[in-house]
Design a protein around this motif. Structure first.
Motif, PDB file in Angstrom:
ATOM      1  N   MET A  69      69.244  86.717  51.985  1.00 55.93           N
ATOM      2  CA  MET A  69      68.402  85.491  52.266  1.00 55.93           C
ATOM      3  C   MET A  69      66.945  86.101  52.523  1.00 55.93           C
ATOM      4  O   MET A  69      66.179  85.111  52.773  1.00 55.93           O
ATOM      5  N   LEU A  70      66.544  87.165  53.157  1.00 55.07           N
ATOM      6  CA  LEU A  70      65.455  87.576  53.537  1.00 55.07           C
ATOM      7  C   LEU A  70      64.661  87.747  52.019  1.00 55.07           C
ATOM      8  O   LEU A  70      65.123  88.316  51.043  1.00 55.07           O
ATOM      9  N   SER A  71      63.334  87.386  52.166  1.00 56.56           N
ATOM     10  CA  SER A  71      62.378  87.626  51.115  1.00 56.56           C
ATOM     11  C   SER A  71      61.795  88.898  50.787  1.00 56.56           C
ATOM     12  O   SER A  71      62.119  89.923  51.749  1.00 56.56           O
ATOM     13  N   ALA A  72      61.596  89.251  49.569  1.00 57.74           N
ATOM     14  CA  ALA A  72      60.945  90.521  49.320  1.00 57.74           C
ATOM     15  C   ALA A  72      59.942  91.081  50.366  1.00 57.74           C
ATOM     16  O   ALA A  72      59.598  92.320  50.877  1.00 57.74           O
TER      17      ALA A  72
ATOM     18  N   ARG B  38      60.034  94.233  52.962  1.00 55.39           N
ATOM     19  CA  ARG B  38      58.962  95.216  53.076  1.00 55.39           C
ATOM     20  C   ARG B  38      58.309  95.355  54.196  1.00 55.39           C
ATOM     21  O   ARG B  38      58.026  96.523  54.739  1.00 55.39           O
ATOM     22  N   GLU B  39      57.865  94.164  54.903  1.00 54.67           N
ATOM     23  CA  GLU B  39      57.297  94.329  55.823  1.00 54.67           C
ATOM     24  C   GLU B  39      58.120  94.854  57.054  1.00 54.67           C
ATOM     25  O   GLU B  39      57.584  95.610  57.900  1.00 54.67           O
ATOM     26  N   LEU B  40      59.238  94.657  57.203  1.00 57.77           N
ATOM     27  CA  LEU B  40      60.245  95.177  58.285  1.00 57.77           C
ATOM     28  C   LEU B  40      60.180  96.623  58.025  1.00 57.77           C
ATOM     29  O   LEU B  40      60.264  97.477  58.922  1.00 57.77           O
TER      30      LEU B  40
ATOM     31  N   VAL C 161      58.976  99.445  60.917  1.00 58.76           N
ATOM     32  CA  VAL C 161      59.861 100.498  61.441  1.00 58.76           C
ATOM     33  C   VAL C 161      59.396 101.935  61.114  1.00 58.76           C
ATOM     34  O   VAL C 161      59.233 102.658  61.944  1.00 58.76           O
ATOM     35  N   LEU C 162      59.121 102.129  60.090  1.00 57.96           N
ATOM     36  CA  LEU C 162      58.922 103.602  59.266  1.00 57.96           C
ATOM     37  C   LEU C 162      57.720 103.834  60.161  1.00 57.96           C
ATOM     38  O   LEU C 162      57.583 105.049  60.572  1.00 57.96           O
ATOM     39  N   ALA C 163      56.566 103.159  60.313  1.00 62.50           N
ATOM     40  CA  ALA C 163      55.357 103.442  60.715  1.00 62.50           C
ATOM     41  C   ALA C 163      55.735 103.635  62.272  1.00 62.50           C
ATOM     42  O   ALA C 163      54.538 104.365  62.674  1.00 62.50           O
TER      43      ALA C 163
END
Length: 140
Positions: A119-122, A126-128, A132-134
């Protein structure tokens, strides 16, 4: 910073956005997880010694062998916060989108696995992942 949004292991700390809660594993001190509380999305972090994977390519190969799932493929490497190069594995696990990012740091294999609800958009996914990686803060 709200400590319930910090995922801390021996070698690295990640920060999660508002709405996510981090939990320590009751199975192993080397595993933490975070959930978003609304969609069932989950992120797991493992930080454990791995003498069998001294290189990034070997760590990625070992991860793919362990999953033994043709739906998962290694794609281009990425850079986490602090300049750490990480392998990336992507694919579907059930209905969810799955990403794993892994690196070797101080002789430990550190990997972060994202299992994100359809249900999360692409863009939201990507933003999540990017945020988190950054946020990675590596121990010396």
């Amino acid at each position: 910073m709200d400590p319930s949004r910090l995922m801390v292991e021996e070698d690295v700390t990640f920060t999660f956005p508002e709405g996510w809660t981090v939990e320590e594993s009751n199975v192993s001190a080397d595993i933490s997880s975070a959930t978003d509380g609304t969609t069932g999305s989950r992120v797991s972090l493992s930080d454990s010694p791995d003498s069998a994977a001294p290189t990034l390519d070997q760590a990625a190969e070992n991860a793919l062998k362990a999953y033994d799932d043709p739906a998962l493929k290694r794609v281009e490497n990425v850079t986490m916060g602090g300049g750490a190069e990480a392998y990336q594995i992507r694919g579907k696990r059930g209905m969810a989108d799955f990403w794993e990012f892994g690196t070797i740091h101080n002789g430990a294999r550190v990997y972060l696995g994202f299992t994100l609800a359809p249900m999360l958009s692409a863009r939201e996914k990507r933003e999540l992942i990017d945020s988190v990686l950054a946020s990675a803060q590596w121990a010396a």
